[in-house]
Design an enzyme around this catalytic site. Sequence first.
Site, PDB file in Angstrom:
ATOM      1  N   SER A   1      -1.820   1.495   8.429  1.00 46.51           N
ATOM      2  CA  SER A   1      -1.867   0.089   8.812  1.00 46.51           C
ATOM      3  C   SER A   1      -3.056  -0.134   9.750  1.00 46.51           C
ATOM      4  O   SER A   1      -4.191   0.113   9.353  1.00 46.51           O
ATOM      5  CB  SER A   1      -0.538  -0.329   9.433  1.00 46.51           C
ATOM      6  OG  SER A   1      -0.419  -1.728   9.482  1.00 46.51           O
TER       7      SER A   1
ATOM      8  N   ASP B   1       2.851  -3.357  -1.278  1.00 48.25           N
ATOM      9  CA  ASP B   1       2.428  -3.704   0.069  1.00 48.25           C
ATOM     10  C   ASP B   1       1.802  -5.089   0.051  1.00 48.25           C
ATOM     11  O   ASP B   1       0.650  -5.252  -0.350  1.00 48.25           O
ATOM     12  CB  ASP B   1       1.426  -2.672   0.595  1.00 48.25           C
ATOM     13  CG  ASP B   1       1.071  -2.908   2.054  1.00 48.25           C
ATOM     14  OD1 ASP B   1       1.547  -3.915   2.624  1.00 48.25           O
ATOM     15  OD2 ASP B   1       0.339  -2.091   2.626  1.00 48.25           O
TER      16      ASP B   1
ATOM     17  N   HIS C   1       4.580  -1.129   2.293  1.00 52.27           N
ATOM     18  CA  HIS C   1       3.689  -0.687   3.373  1.00 52.27           C
ATOM     19  C   HIS C   1       4.047   0.726   3.834  1.00 52.27           C
ATOM     20  O   HIS C   1       3.227   1.404   4.443  1.00 52.27           O
ATOM     21  CB  HIS C   1       3.809  -1.678   4.528  1.00 52.27           C
ATOM     22  CG  HIS C   1       2.661  -1.671   5.489  1.00 52.27           C
ATOM     23  ND1 HIS C   1       1.341  -1.805   5.108  1.00 52.27           N
ATOM     24  CD2 HIS C   1       2.628  -1.556   6.855  1.00 52.27           C
ATOM     25  CE1 HIS C   1       0.561  -1.778   6.172  1.00 52.27           C
ATOM     26  NE2 HIS C   1       1.314  -1.630   7.234  1.00 52.27           N
TER      27      HIS C   1
END
Length: 724
Positions: free
Chosen positions: A577, A660, A692
């Site tokens: 991320s 995601d 994600h």
Amino acid sequence: MRSISQTTATAALAALPLVSAITPAGMLAAPRRGVALANPSGEFAVYTNTNYSFQDHEATTVWEKLDLTSGDISTWTADSNISEVVFVGPTNTSILYINGTNEEGDGGISLYTADALNLASASLVASLPAPFAGLKAVATRAGDIHFLVYAQAYPNGTAYNAELAETPASTARIYTDIYIRHWDTYLTPQRNAVFGGILTRRNATISRYTSAHAGYSLTGELTNYVTGKCNATCAESPVQPFGGSGDYDISPDGTQVVYLTKNVDLPLANFTSSQIYWVPFRGGVNDSIPINPIGAIPGAEGASASPTFSKDGSKIAYFQMNGIDYESDRNIIYVANADLANLNITSVAGDWDRSPDVLVWSNDGNVLYVAAADLGRQRVFPVPANAAADYKPTNITDEGVPAGMQVLANNQILVSDSKIWSSRDIYTVSSDGDVTKIYLQANLFDQALSGLGPQDVSEFYFSSNSTEIDLQSWIIYPANFSEDRTYPLAFLVHGGPQSAFANSWSTRWNYKVWADQGYVVIAPNPTASLGWGQNLTDAVSGHWGDYPYWDLVYAWDHVNSSLPYVDTTRGIAAGASFGGYMMNWFQGHPLGRRFNALVTHDGVTNTLADYGTEELWFINHDQGGVFTSPNETSTYYRWNPILYYENWATPHFVVHNDLDYRLPVSEGVMLFNMLQVKGVPSKFLNFPDENHWVLQRENSLVWHAEIFKWINYYSGLSDADSPY
């Protein structure tokens, strides 16, 4: 019967064969325990325990019973269909539970009453035609049970069941407003809603083992308290994607309900603001009233959380942030009277520079026990319910991150937490901070974790040019560590960016699993990290590419100069991320040349494409405003990794998943394509069924295997001929 207690922990450890290192398979297959739920008198607690077999490719869940007097642990039931349990009814062992299926087999669930000491006597009291979850229940003075559950609902308020829904002839989706998808799901007209129901007690012959379930029946239809309250958007509770039963509560006498929903007057994608609604249990959506609308409390316009009744039902505690579009603002504790005519909402310890996110009431209603990120841990703090703004709470727990806590009848706090070296610890602590009994320490109980302990972990503080305070980093050592040897560096960067590397167990990024490949893991907490005051968290806004980057440079410098057992010439770096964004930023900057390989998991490649995300409030806040025509003064432009494409050279492993929607898969594809065109050694891993995060164990095993193959080759830990 298995048992473990504070006095037998050493013996338990001696009885287990010590593992020399924890492997990905061992970590992924190891027991995963739920939060311990004690019965009202505090005699015992129950929790789930799930194990996975890579041989059989399936998970097995049992419920375990913990005797809170002796510490004995035994199997309570092997019925994995029991998904949720609430202690409620005429005795201290009476329960109401959800069975994850129903007799109709139509995708619904069943409710059963039983005595926890005799599950064989369970009685079916209701079959519900939708996959309801999030059970909360209380007994009324009349002996009935009032309960709450949630499920998705159609716009007309009826519960939605995907198995019973008609399949449309076309799969087209049409939207006229932004926020078309969230996390891993395209939004549909169906939204979460809280439903209430009544189990009426009939006259019955009562005996020791039948009193809990004798003569209950569902009365009338379930009441939807949420659906239909609309303006700019429509109310939804729990709030997707991570909301659950913590988003609502029922008063102890069963007469009142509170729930939170995003602010119906504001667009969902642009604002974090949410309100808490009060509604009489026997009322409906038209009777629901917000207790904290914008303007009710000066400055309090942001996200609300955790509405919770005191144990006498006279008060409601909750958290709320000030920022209307900032998801990582500081949570402030508020207490209101459970009386609409005299709410008298007051802040509690309002100047406290921590952001609590878990709360429970003391038995007498005078104290709130809250958990807050604090110096790399999440500690439990008792806070008087009438604490003044300048009150500074003192923690009563130290290491670990609680998954849940409960105040027992004897006023002890039952804590279920995890640590870097233990997937679940269960213990009691007094309001003064004395640990009164340790019931379970997974590293002393589970063979896969045996030998792990606090000796595997340390920390250091270092200075940086971005902040006046010293910054912290974790050190995690490999198995059989010796300061007389050297180990390659594994340098991890956390996501968020408003997050933290904490002293907690993870089945996704498990520091010890990385370390036991043969690395010393360094996990710094740079600018943006939680638990060192709100200023450090806030400072990252508009500064993605400088403040945290330079903090990480200084962390690397500290390791290089102060830890002789770390071989930085064989180092690798990895992050997910925001951590993945930072790997891409490293790639174009000098720090990237200090690593032999990089790993980006679901990271940002092109900040000019940031509006491909779903939560625009996040991007607008962190990039300092809405997206406009890019120019050199715009943070969307300034902190773009692809501006430094000409410098890319370090071998790079890329992971990005199809589901995601926080950071679309195109970001990972773009990164890989650019690396390939430039001739940088690179590899792409994709999971079409993950979001994600990589959550499925079989996928996670591949994730670990492929990444470790890559980094172990470039760090020299592997003698393979190729990283491919």
